[in-house]
Write an enzyme that holds these catalytic residues in place. Structure first.
Site, PDB file in Angstrom:
ATOM      1  N   ASP A  58       0.817  -1.211   0.000  1.00 43.67           N
ATOM      2  CA  ASP A  58       0.000   0.000   0.000  1.00 43.67           C
ATOM      3  C   ASP A  58       0.852   1.263   0.000  1.00 43.67           C
ATOM      4  O   ASP A  58       0.546   2.234  -0.692  1.00 43.67           O
ATOM      5  CB  ASP A  58      -0.934   0.000   1.209  1.00 43.67           C
ATOM      6  CG  ASP A  58      -2.066  -0.997   1.046  1.00 43.67           C
ATOM      7  OD1 ASP A  58      -2.816  -1.184   2.003  1.00 43.67           O
ATOM      8  OD2 ASP A  58      -2.193  -1.583  -0.043  1.00 43.67           O
ATOM      9  N   TYR A  61       2.228   1.921  -3.402  1.00 40.93           N
ATOM     10  CA  TYR A  61       1.172   2.438  -4.272  1.00 40.93           C
ATOM     11  C   TYR A  61       0.903   3.907  -3.958  1.00 40.93           C
ATOM     12  O   TYR A  61       0.782   4.748  -4.863  1.00 40.93           O
ATOM     13  CB  TYR A  61      -0.104   1.614  -4.091  1.00 40.93           C
ATOM     14  CG  TYR A  61      -1.267   2.091  -4.937  1.00 40.93           C
ATOM     15  CD1 TYR A  61      -2.107   3.094  -4.475  1.00 40.93           C
ATOM     16  CD2 TYR A  61      -1.524   1.536  -6.176  1.00 40.93           C
ATOM     17  CE1 TYR A  61      -3.165   3.551  -5.247  1.00 40.93           C
ATOM     18  CE2 TYR A  61      -2.578   1.976  -6.953  1.00 40.93           C
ATOM     19  CZ  TYR A  61      -3.400   2.980  -6.491  1.00 40.93           C
ATOM     20  OH  TYR A  61      -4.449   3.420  -7.256  1.00 40.93           O
ATOM     21  N   ASP A  62       0.811   4.238  -2.675  1.00 39.94           N
ATOM     22  CA  ASP A  62       0.530   5.623  -2.277  1.00 39.94           C
ATOM     23  C   ASP A  62       1.614   6.567  -2.793  1.00 39.94           C
ATOM     24  O   ASP A  62       1.331   7.692  -3.209  1.00 39.94           O
ATOM     25  CB  ASP A  62       0.441   5.727  -0.754  1.00 39.94           C
ATOM     26  CG  ASP A  62      -0.764   4.993  -0.188  1.00 39.94           C
ATOM     27  OD1 ASP A  62      -1.673   4.673  -0.977  1.00 39.94           O
ATOM     28  OD2 ASP A  62      -0.783   4.732   1.027  1.00 39.94           O
ATOM     29  N   SER A 106     -13.502   7.384  -3.085  1.00 40.57           N
ATOM     30  CA  SER A 106     -12.318   7.071  -2.290  1.00 40.57           C
ATOM     31  C   SER A 106     -12.105   8.204  -1.293  1.00 40.57           C
ATOM     32  O   SER A 106     -12.912   9.139  -1.207  1.00 40.57           O
ATOM     33  CB  SER A 106     -11.114   6.918  -3.216  1.00 40.57           C
ATOM     34  OG  SER A 106      -9.976   6.550  -2.489  1.00 40.57           O
ATOM     35  N   ILE A 107     -11.009   8.131  -0.525  1.00 40.54           N
ATOM     36  CA  ILE A 107     -10.703   9.145   0.479  1.00 40.54           C
ATOM     37  C   ILE A 107      -9.257   9.570   0.303  1.00 40.54           C
ATOM     38  O   ILE A 107      -8.363   8.727   0.152  1.00 40.54           O
ATOM     39  CB  ILE A 107     -10.917   8.607   1.912  1.00 40.54           C
ATOM     40  CG1 ILE A 107     -12.376   8.199   2.118  1.00 40.54           C
ATOM     41  CG2 ILE A 107     -10.530   9.655   2.948  1.00 40.54           C
ATOM     42  CD1 ILE A 107     -12.644   7.609   3.494  1.00 40.54           C
ATOM     43  N   LYS A 144      -9.872   2.540   9.805  1.00 37.31           N
ATOM     44  CA  LYS A 144      -9.904   2.284   8.365  1.00 37.31           C
ATOM     45  C   LYS A 144      -9.710   0.778   8.177  1.00 37.31           C
ATOM     46  O   LYS A 144      -8.600   0.264   8.228  1.00 37.31           O
ATOM     47  CB  LYS A 144      -8.800   3.051   7.647  1.00 37.31           C
ATOM     48  CG  LYS A 144      -8.864   2.927   6.127  1.00 37.31           C
ATOM     49  CD  LYS A 144      -7.775   3.765   5.472  1.00 37.31           C
ATOM     50  CE  LYS A 144      -7.890   3.693   3.958  1.00 37.31           C
ATOM     51  NZ  LYS A 144      -7.659   2.321   3.448  1.00 37.31           N
ATOM     52  N   ARG A 165     -17.726  -1.777  -4.583  1.00 33.33           N
ATOM     53  CA  ARG A 165     -17.498  -0.381  -4.961  1.00 33.33           C
ATOM     54  C   ARG A 165     -17.215  -0.242  -6.450  1.00 33.33           C
ATOM     55  O   ARG A 165     -17.632   0.728  -7.090  1.00 33.33           O
ATOM     56  CB  ARG A 165     -16.328   0.196  -4.159  1.00 33.33           C
ATOM     57  CG  ARG A 165     -16.182   1.702  -4.359  1.00 33.33           C
ATOM     58  CD  ARG A 165     -15.081   2.263  -3.500  1.00 33.33           C
ATOM     59  NE  ARG A 165     -13.756   1.919  -4.013  1.00 33.33           N
ATOM     60  CZ  ARG A 165     -12.632   2.366  -3.496  1.00 33.33           C
ATOM     61  NH1 ARG A 165     -12.648   3.125  -2.416  1.00 33.33           N
ATOM     62  NH2 ARG A 165     -11.470   2.039  -4.018  1.00 33.33           N
ATOM     63  N   CYS A 447       7.689 -37.689   5.421  1.00 33.81           N
ATOM     64  CA  CYS A 447       6.606 -38.639   5.689  1.00 33.81           C
ATOM     65  C   CYS A 447       6.973 -39.972   5.059  1.00 33.81           C
ATOM     66  O   CYS A 447       7.425 -40.027   3.912  1.00 33.81           O
ATOM     67  CB  CYS A 447       5.295 -38.116   5.097  1.00 33.81           C
ATOM     68  SG  CYS A 447       3.996 -39.356   4.998  1.00 33.81           S
ATOM     69  N   CYS A 453       0.160 -41.842   1.001  1.00 34.55           N
ATOM     70  CA  CYS A 453      -0.151 -40.574   1.676  1.00 34.55           C
ATOM     71  C   CYS A 453      -0.991 -39.707   0.744  1.00 34.55           C
ATOM     72  O   CYS A 453      -0.551 -39.401  -0.371  1.00 34.55           O
ATOM     73  CB  CYS A 453       1.133 -39.847   2.055  1.00 34.55           C
ATOM     74  SG  CYS A 453       0.850 -38.227   2.808  1.00 34.55           S
TER      75      CYS A 453
END
Length: 693
Positions: A58, A61-62, A106-107, A144, A165, A447, A453
C-alpha cells in the site's frame, strides 16, 4: 532495441519510490513520467481490485499515486482519464453490473501528521465561505478497515441488493453472496427508514483468516496474501454456497442515501445499530484535529491486538451539513481524510505454524503471520524450511519475528526479534495428512507414507499421468483433485478400476471425455520400463536415471530388488541416490501400493533397440543444438548402443557443446580429460562409425 522501441516501465515491478524533485524535470520528462505512472497505477489497480492479487504494498502504491498528483499539479497536465480522477477498478465480467444510488468515493490519505494538519486547514478555509464557523468544527474518527467496501440497500426495511465499490459509480452485483454474511440482516429492526443505502466493509477476522490459510496450505493450495484479499476473493465467488462456508463479517460506517436525515456522522453510528446494522465500538467523536491525531496514535498502539486488520484511521467532519457544503473533488470528499498507519515492515507476529507435505513426502513448516510488507510486497506466510531451522531460531507461536525475502523470491523467517513464549514450535512426529511416522534425514523431515499418503497421492497421480510419466491425457490437476474429492481414487491402482458410471456422475464429464480417458488408461497398461520408473516418481529418478536403471537391470522386479551396491554401479547413481531408491522400494506402504498397481500394469522389459556402433561410449550434451533437441540427441546415441548421461565424469568420452553451454560441464570435462566437440564434430564421430546423421 530500435530507436522507436518504448522504454520499460519502471513502476510495474518493484517500483522505486524515491523521485527527483519535481522542479528538476522539464515538461517532456514530466509528461513521460506521468504516462508511465498512469499506466502502472492502472495495472496495480487491476491487480488489487479485480484480480485480488496485488504485487506491491500500500505504501508503495501511495507513493506512486502521490507522485502522479504532484506532476499533474506542477505541470498543469491534462487529467482526463487519469487514475487521479477516478476510483478503483472495473467490475468483473463474470458478475452483473449495478449502478450505485450515490457515488462510492475514495478518500484522500497520507501517512504523515503534517498531511492531517494540512487537511484540517483546508477544511477550515472551505467552511468560511458558506457561512459556517470554522472554530466550531469537530471530527468523527473511525478505524480504516482493510477489507472490501460494499453498498447495501434496504427498502421498507427489507434487504434488496448489495454491490462492490467497483469504479465508484458502478459496482459488481454480489447480492446473494452478501446475503450469506451473518452480520447482514435480512430485515431491519425498530423504526427504520423507508429507504436506506449504507456503506460497509466486508472483512475476515484475523484468527479466522489464519485458520483458513492453514486449511489451504494443508491441502496444497496457495494461501491468501492478507485478509483483504481473502474477503475480496470470497465475496466475488460465483457460487454463494462457497461464500457461505467462509467466515466473512461486516462493519457498516456510512449512509449513502436515506429517506431520513442524519445531522452528524456520529449519529449515523448511533442509529445504525438500532436498525440491526453492525458498527465498530472503536469509533469516537473528538473536538479538534489534535484530538483526532491522539485517537490515531492510541489505535496504532492497539493495532496488533485487534481481531481484524486495519491500516489506518479515517477522520470525518462531524456536521453533515458542513460536509455537504464542502462537497467533493472528482474522486474524493473534501470533508474526510485517511491517516494511514506505517506499513508493518519486515517485523511482525507469528500466529501459527502449519506443516506442508510435498510430493516427495518432505515436511516443510510454514509460518502464518500478521501481514507484513517485505520488499514492497505484502506477505502473510514465510518458510521455516525444516525442523532444524525451527530449533536454530528458537521460534514459537506469538513471537515477534523479522521476515526477509530469500533470493528475492520466497519469504522466510530470518530471526526472532522478541520472544513472547517459552520453548519452540513442536514439530510433528507423524505426518499431519496420513499419520505415518516422520523420519528425520539430517535437518530435513519426511513422511514415510509414500504413495499411500493423500498429500503425496494427488501430486503422484498428476506426475504419473504427465508427459514426464506415462503421458495419460485427461488427468490434469483439476480432474485428479475431482477424483480424489469424490472418493473414487485412493491410490494409483484405482485409476484402472474407474467405471463409466463413476466418471459420468462427475460435473464436466461427458461420455466422450470418459471414453477418451479409459482409452488412454488402457494404452498405458504395458508401458516401457524406463517410462514406468519415471512415472512412479522415485526420489532423484528422472528420465535419464530411469533409462540408465532400465538398461542396467532390464526388468522392474530387478530394479526393485537391486541392493545399494548394484544401484551405485549404474551411471549417475551415487550413494545418496542409491539410498533414496532403496528406501522408496523398501517402504511397506509403497510396496503395497505398487503391488496393487502391478495387478493392472505390466512394465515391459527393457530392450536396447537399434545397433551397437556406439557401444562403450558415453556422451554428455550441454547448450542448445541446432540439428535436434538435446533429448533427440540422447535418444540417437542410445539407439546405437551408447550412453547419454547428464553429468561429466571420468567415464565420459565426449562432451558435445552447443550454444550457451554450461560452464560447470566444461570445467568438469577439462578436469577429467574428456574430449570436447561441437555439433559438427559430433556428426563426424557418428559418421566415422557408420551412423547416418
Amino acid at each position: 532495441m530500435t530507436a522507436n522501441a518504448p522504454t520499460r516501465n519502471p513502476y510495474l515491478e518493484e517500483p522505486p519510490t524515491e523521485f527527483d524533485p519535481v522542479e528538476e524535470l522539464d515538461a517532456d520528462a514530466a509528461r513521460e513520467q506521468a504516462r508511465q505512472l498512469r499506466e502502472a497505477i492502472r495495472h496495480h489497480d487491476h491487480r488489487y481490485y479485480v484480480e485480488n492479487d496485488p504485487v506491491i504494498g500500500d505504501r508503495t502504491y501511495d507513493a506512486l499515486f502521490s507522485r502522479l498528483q504532484d506532476l499533474e499539479d506542477n505541470f498543469d497536465l491534462d487529467r482526463e482519464g487519469s487514475p487521479t480522477q477516478r476510483v478503483g477498478g472495473e467490475p468483473l465480467d463474470e458478475l452483473a453490473s449495478v449502478e450505485h444510488v450515490a457515488p462510492m468515493q475514495s478518500i484522500d490519505q497520507g501517512g504523515e501528521v503534517q498531511d492531517v494538519r494540512e487537511f484540517d486547514d483546508r477544511v477550515a478555509r472551505g467552511l468560511a465561505d458558506p457561512g459556517f464557523d470554522p472554530d466550531d468544527r469537530t471530527y468523527f474518527c473511525e478505524p480504516k478497515f482493510d477489507g472490501l467496501s460494499v453498498e447495501v440497500v434496504y427498502e421498507d426495511g427489507v434487504y434488496q441488493r448489495a454491490a462492490t465499490r467497483g469504479d465508484g459509480e458502478v459496482g459488481e452485483d454480489v447480492t446473494e453472496n452478501v446475503r450469506t454474511i451473518p452480520s447482514v440482516p435480512e430485515r431491519l429492526r425498530g423504526e427504520y427508514p423507508d429507504f436506506l443505502a449504507v456503506r460497509g466493509e466486508v472483512y475476515i477476522p484475523t484468527e479466522a483468516f489464519q485458520a483458513y490459510n492453514r486449511e489451504r496450505i494443508e491441502r496444497g493450495d496457495d494461501p491468501f496474501a492478507n485478509p483483504r484479499n481473502a474477503a475480496a476473493g470470497t465475496l466475488r465467488q460465483l457460487d454463494p454456497s462457497v461464500t457461505a462456508e467462509r467466515p466473512l463479517s461486516v462493519f457498516f460506517f456510512g449512509v449513502l442515501d436515506s429517506s431520513v436525515d442524519f445531522p452528524t456522522n456520529s449519529e449515523v453510528y448511533e442509529r445504525l445499530p438500532e436498525w440491526g446494522l453492525r458498527t465498530t465500538e472503536l469509533a469516537e467523536a473528538v473536538d479538534s484535529i489534535e484530538d483526532a491525531i491522539g485517537y490515531r496514535d492510541r489505535l496504532l498502539e492497539r493495532r496488533d491486538d485487534l481481531p481484524f486488520e486495519i491500516d489506518g484511521v479515517v477522520f470525518k467532519l462531524n456536521d453533515r451539513d458542513a460536509c455537504d457544503a464542502l462537497g467533493s473533488t472528482a474522486r474524493a470528499p473534501r470533508w474526510a481524510f485517511a491517516y494511514k498507519f506505517p506499513a508493518r515492515t519486515e517485523q511482525t507476529t507469528l500466529r501459527d505454524v502449519v506443516v506442508q507435505v510435498g510430493r516427495t513426502g518432505r515436511l516443510t513448516p510454514v509460518a502464518l503471520m500478521d501481514p507484513v510488507e517485505v520488499g514492497g510486497v505484502t506477505v502473510s506466510r514465510a518458510s521455516l524450511h525444516n525442523p532444524a531451522e525451527i530449533e536454530r531460531l528458537g521460534v514459537a507461536i506469538g513471537d515477534e519475528v523479522r521476515v526477509q525475502r530469500a533470493g528475492d523470491v520466497i519469504p522466510e523467517v530470518a530471526a526472532v526479534v522478541e520472544s513472547n513464549s517459552e520453548g519452540t514450535v513442536d514439530f510433528p512426529e507423524t505426518c499431519p495428512v496420513c499419520d505415518s511416522p516422520v523420519e528425520r534425514d539430517g535437518p530435513l523431515a519426511f513422511c514415510t507414507g509414500g504413495l499411500a499418503c493423500p498429500a503425496q497421492l494427488e501430486r503422484a497421480i498428476v506426475h504419473y499421468a504427465s508427459r514426464d510419466g506415462l503421458d495419460i491425457e485427461g488427468l490434469g490437476e483439476e480432474r485428479v483433485q475431482q477424483l480424489l474429492d469424490a472418493g473414487l481414487v485412493e491410490e494409483l491402482a484405482d485409476l484402472y478400476e474407474l467405471g463409466q458410471l463413476d466418471l459420468t456422475s462427475l460435473e464436466g464429464w461427458g461420455m466422450q471425455s470418459v471414453a477418451n480417458l479409459q482409452d488412454e488408461l488402457e494404452a498405458s497398461r504395458e508401458p516401457p520400463l524406463d517410462d514406468f520408473l519415471a512415472a512412479l516418481n522415485v526420489p532423484s529418478v528422472g528420465d535419464a536415471t530411469a533409462t540408465a536403471l532400465a538398461r542396467e537391470f532390464g526388468t522392474f522386479e530387478a530394479v526393485m530388488g537391486a541392493d545399494r551396491e548394484g544401484l551405485q554401479a549404474v551411471e549417475d547413481v551415487g550413494p545418496k541416490v542409491a539410498e533414496e531408491i532403496r528406501d522408496f522400494f523398501e517402504s511397506e506402504r509403497n510396496c503395497e501400493a505398487i503391488e496393487r498397481l502391478l495387478e493392472h500394469v505390466d512394465p515391459q522389459a527393457y530392450e536396447v533397440e537399434g545397433s551397437d556402433e556406439l557401444d562403450g561410449l558415453t556422451f554428455v550434451f550441454t547448450g542448445t543444438l541446432e540439428g535436434y533437441t538435446r533429448s533427440e540427441a540422447q535418444e540417437l546415441v542410445e539407439a546405437h548402443g551408447g550412453s547419454a548421461t547428464s553429468s561429466v565424469s571420468g567415464n565420459t568420452d565426449y562432451l558435445v557443446v552447443g550454444d550457451d553451454p554450461g560452464q560447470r560441464k566444461r570445467e568438469d570435462a577439462e578436469e577429467n580429460d574428456v574430449e570436447v566437440v561441437d555439433e559438427d564434430e559430433f556428426a563426424s564421430v557418428l559418421e566415422e562409425r557408420g551412423i547416418e546423421n
